[in-house]
Design an enzyme around this catalytic site. Structure first.
Site, PDB file in Angstrom:
ATOM      1  N   SER A 261      47.359 103.184  31.298  1.00 11.48           N
ATOM      2  CA  SER A 261      47.701 104.467  31.915  1.00 11.48           C
ATOM      3  C   SER A 261      48.375 105.350  30.877  1.00 11.48           C
ATOM      4  O   SER A 261      48.598 104.938  29.736  1.00 11.48           O
ATOM      5  CB  SER A 261      48.632 104.250  33.104  1.00 11.48           C
ATOM      6  N   LYS A 262      48.707 106.536  31.319  1.00 13.86           N
ATOM      7  CA  LYS A 262      49.352 107.529  30.441  1.00 13.86           C
ATOM      8  C   LYS A 262      50.566 106.951  29.703  1.00 13.86           C
ATOM      9  O   LYS A 262      50.865 107.355  28.584  1.00 13.86           O
ATOM     10  CB  LYS A 262      49.795 108.735  31.280  1.00 13.86           C
TER      11      LYS A 262
END
Ligand code: GLU
Length: 497
Positions: A261-262
């Site tokens: 994820s980010k």
């Protein structure tokens, strides 16, 4: 069970939903499909699964197509190139899904369901209360006479269309090329919806109608879709179409083994492109996340991937993103470039993007020399401008690194070194200002001054570039030019002891 089309010519597809950018997981799925098609002399189809109207956008489609092009994954059929199985956008295939569903109803393999959401919820609650382990659809509307059902549909009564899972179907056994034999309990499969009451097909239906119509022989996709597979097999069987071979590839995880994820940094292909990764290196790296032709090679050019990729070497274990390995591979690709290509494809665009040089400031030979000097020092394309930055500073604005100044300039003997450099380099004129001549001029200084090499060359280096690191002194000063070199050395004398 229907036959699989094992011997048909390979046709694979990558079917992204344009609900966001192309992420590394999707990119790897695309790479495996592309490589599998190429390795088997097959066809690589790109299909845009844009049936989710709230989340699919034209802009995302364009971003995905751009990312595919940047990755160099050319598709044989799909948007922009066309093909005999089009259209390749699901929103343009609505009639095909409608006809397929109606055919299934007509043949008794699907039926109209008029149960309201309230009715379905009440049925579920009742099943729970009874302690029934099956809490899916109770098949209430299977019993409705088809003629009556048609009449109710014609009268405009809200309805969905459900597939009829055969009573005697038994377990669904999926032979997955990555996971091996996976058995799904048939009892868990209710008569699932293939068409919603708003007239749109569900994913499990649309995707199978398309994969069947497009003659897809191998479905290579993320293993988040493994749980959809038994339902899709039921749809293939209802359609009377051969079931393709499935290959569900693992997720890509961050270094903490959590879903990427980010938080882990860049996740989309574009971000990697913009950060200065080469598409060849990026494809190489992603291909190796879960696949290896042997236990050793880390540099696998796409031609080799396109020749040797096979599903038997795909691992079912989650792949962990390793940014250091990606950087290493990227560096290998950069270093393997010819100096001309590095100058043209990397250095000049990077200098232009940094606003330093539009390519008109020097002769061609200068850019080639800059490539020779900086290429080995770059891991990412974007390092090129950062490396060359000091060459473009105004002489009286060059920033001196504090640590380097303390260590090399504010030291006894530094002034002597700079004075000696001025004298030695002053002998050269512009025409003889070459790396070799500069080195030859500076070479005798340590002995002449009775000082170690570092004590002589480092003050000169810091004077000219502002820091303690640069390519070889001859190349560096040659790139800087005679006037700037002498001016910078003069200025640094003010800082030297
Ligand atoms: N559009 C689906 C997705 O992006 C495709 C899944 C599939 O390959 O069947 O997840």
């Amino acid at each position: 069970m229907s036959d699989t089309n094992h011997n048909a010519p390979v046709r694979v597809r990558f079917a992204p939903s344009p609900t966001g950018k192309l992420h590394v997981g999707g990119a790897r799925t695309a790479i495996y499909n592309w490589a599998f098609a190429r390795a088997n002399g097959g066809t690589f189809v790109l299909r845009i699964d844009d049936t989710d109207p709230t989340r699919s956008t034209e802009e995302n489609t364009q971003v995905i197509l751009r990312a595919m092009r940047w990755l160099g994954l050319d598709w044989d059929e799909g948007p922009e190139v066309g093909g005999e199985f089009g259209p390749y956008f699901q929103t343009k295939r609505m009639d095909i899904y409608r006809e397929a569903a109606e055919r299934l109803v007509a043949e008794g393999n699907a039926y109209y369901c008029f149960c309201s959401p309230e009715q379905l919820a009440a049925d579920r609650d009742a099943a729970k209360e009874r302690g029934d382990s099956f809490q899916g659809y109770q098949r209430t509307c299977r019993a409705i006479d088809p003629k009556e059902a048609q009449a109710r549909v014609a009268a405009g009564e809200p309805h969905t269309i459900r597939i009829k899972v055969p009573e005697d179907r038994g377990d669904v056994v999926v032979r997955d090329a990555v996971h091996g034999k996976v058995v799904f309990n048939a009892r868990d499969l209710d008569d699932f919806i293939i068409f919603r009451s708003d007239g749109t097909p569900t994913y499990n239906f649309a995707t199978v109608v398309d994969d069947a119509a497009m003659g897809i022989t191998h479905i290579i996709r993320g293993d988040d879709h493994l749980s959809n597979t038994p339902r899709q097999v039921i749809v293939y069987e209802a359609l009377g179409a051969p079931t393709p071979i499935f290959a569900h590839i693992s997720m890509i995880l961050g270094s903490d083994s959590k879903k990427l994820s980010k938080r882990h940094g860049a996740t989309s292909v574009e971000e990697y492109r913009d950060a200065g990764y080469l598409s060849d290196a990026f494809v190489n790296y992603l291909a190796l996340l879960g696949w290896a032709p042997d236990g050793e090679s880390t540099v696998i050019p796409r031609e080799r991937l396109a020749r040797e990729f096979s599903l038997d070497h795909v691992s079912k274990n989650p792949a962990i993103m390793d940014p250091k390995k990606l950087d290493f591979i990227n560096g290998e690709y950069l270093h393997a470039m010819s100096d001309e290509r590095f100058a043209h494809d990397i250095l000049l665009p990077q200098l232009a993007a940094a606003g330093l040089d539009d390519g008109s400031m020097h002769e061609e030979g200068w850019y080639r020399l800059a490539s020779v000097a900086f290429k080995p020092r770059c891991t990412l394309s974007s390092d090129a401008a950062a490396q060359a930055h000091y060459l473009y500073a105004a002489d009286d604005e060059l920033v001196y690194d504090e640590k380097a100044t303390k260590r090399w300039l504010a030291k006894q003997g530094a002034r002597d070194a700079l004075e000696a450099a001025t004298a030695a380099l002053g002998q050269l004129d512009d025409a003889s200002w070459t790396p070799a001549a500069i080195e030859a001029a500076l070479d005798p200084l340590p002995e002449q001054l009775g000082m170690g090499k570092g004590k002589v060359f480092q003050p000169i280096r810091v004077a000219c570039v502002g820091g303690a690191a640069s390519p070889g002194i001859g190349e560096t000063l040659a790139l800087l030019g005679r006037t700037h070199t002498l001016a910078r050395i003069e200025r640094a004398k003010g800082l030297a002891l």
